[in-house]
Design an enzyme around this catalytic site. Structure first.
Site, mmCIF file in Angstrom:
data_model
loop_
_atom_site.group_PDB
_atom_site.id
_atom_site.type_symbol
_atom_site.label_atom_id
_atom_site.label_comp_id
_atom_site.label_asym_id
_atom_site.label_seq_id
_atom_site.Cartn_x
_atom_site.Cartn_y
_atom_site.Cartn_z
ATOM 1 N N ALA A 124 0.805 -1.223 0.000
ATOM 2 C CA ALA A 124 0.000 0.000 0.000
ATOM 3 C C ALA A 124 0.836 1.270 0.000
ATOM 4 O O ALA A 124 0.291 2.367 0.056
ATOM 5 C CB ALA A 124 -0.923 0.002 1.217
ATOM 6 N N ASN A 190 0.911 -4.362 7.954
ATOM 7 C CA ASN A 190 1.970 -4.923 7.118
ATOM 8 C C ASN A 190 2.866 -3.832 6.546
ATOM 9 O O ASN A 190 4.076 -4.021 6.396
ATOM 10 C CB ASN A 190 1.370 -5.753 5.984
ATOM 11 C CG ASN A 190 0.756 -7.058 6.482
ATOM 12 O OD1 ASN A 190 1.356 -7.771 7.273
ATOM 13 N ND2 ASN A 190 -0.445 -7.359 6.032
ATOM 14 N N HIS A 219 -1.050 6.551 4.503
ATOM 15 C CA HIS A 219 0.267 6.143 4.988
ATOM 16 C C HIS A 219 1.222 7.319 4.838
ATOM 17 O O HIS A 219 1.344 7.885 3.748
ATOM 18 C CB HIS A 219 0.792 4.951 4.188
ATOM 19 C CG HIS A 219 -0.185 3.812 4.107
ATOM 20 N ND1 HIS A 219 -0.189 2.773 5.000
ATOM 21 C CD2 HIS A 219 -1.199 3.567 3.237
ATOM 22 C CE1 HIS A 219 -1.167 1.930 4.684
ATOM 23 N NE2 HIS A 219 -1.790 2.391 3.626
#
Length: 266
Positions: A124, A190, A219
């Site tokens: 991601a 993750n 993120h």
């Protein structure tokens, strides 16, 4: 003129056929360069164009050109060592499993011995090339922040006494090391462990935030090093079937598969 050389499709096997596995199969299914198989867990029904494999032994006997794990951290421990030891390269989606030092050491040693590759995709996030480039510099520091809407953290927020639907300001759920974050939140941290693998766990700080101000899985990676500073932010749409997973994840896995077989790697 010599006839064009016919290239057989690459056999790619998937472990797991949940939301990520199905999305990856759909993406790779658009390309005739790949022939897909799935290690079926729990008797899952598969599209007829995908071969079903029912045991780990059957998967190893099929000798796929590449295997992609998309079944959770437990599947990494259960299947990865045997695959790598058999010389079969593996893309690991559930990178949080690699927070276990003993497992990571075993897999790396097996890859060195068998010649298989242990592949960690970007998932991601992006910018892993930058992170690995500065990781060895003295004084380099990296902070990774996961910011997701309250709906992605309903269980965790309720455990702290917050109503997710009524949350009015950001709540920091965790702040600490990447390994502990991955163990505490195995389904959705993750990316933090991927950052730690790129720079080294001693350099990576992780924050987990439930934030009503964001609508996407966000993120943030902040880097300070002698080479300069960087701030990277990725705001990803949640996957329709799982709000804790980004839609980008399956696309990143497909890119990792294509890169594995590509004559030109960027």
């Amino acid at each position: 003129m010599a006839p064009a050389r016919q290239i057989s499709p690459h056999q790619v096997a998937l472990i797991g056929f949940g939301a990520i596995g199905r999305a990856l199969a759909d993406e790779l299914g658009k390309d005739s360069a790949y022939r897909l198989a799935v290690l079926r867990r729990g008797g899952a029904l598969l599209p007829r164009q995908i071969e079903a494999l029912d045991t780990l032994d059957a998967l190893i006997a099929a000798r796929p050109a590449l295997v992609v794990e998309a079944a959770g951290q437990g599947a990494v421990a259960a299947y990865a060592p045997a695959l790598i030891e058999a010389g079969i390269s593996l893309v690991i989606t559930s990178t949080g499993a690699l927070a276990e030092d003993a497992l990571l050491h075993r897999l790396v040693l097996a890859a060195e011995t068998s010649g298989a590759r242990l592949i960690v995709p970007a998932g991601a996030i992006g910018g892993l090339d930058y992170l690995t480039a500065v990781a060895g510099l003295p004084g380099a520091r990296v902070r990774y922040t996961s910011r997701k809407p309250p709906a992605a953290w309903g269980e965790e927020l309720r455990a702290l006494g917050h109503a997710p639907e009524a949350l009015s300001s950001a709540v920091v759920l965790f702040e600490g090391g990447a390994g502990e974050a991955a163990r505490r939140y195995p389904r959705n941290l993750n990316a933090g462990l991927t950052v730690a693998l790129a720079v080294g766990p001693a350099l990576a700080d992780v924050r987990v935030v439930a934030d009503p101000a964001v609508t996407d899985n966000t993120h943030e990676i902040a880097v300070e090093s002698p080479a300069g500073s960087a701030l990277m932010r990725f705001a990803n749409r949640p996957a329709p079937d799982n709000p804790k997973t980004s839609l980008l994840t399956a696309l990143s896995l497909a890119a990792a598969v294509r890169r594995h077989f590509a004559p030109l790697v960027i």
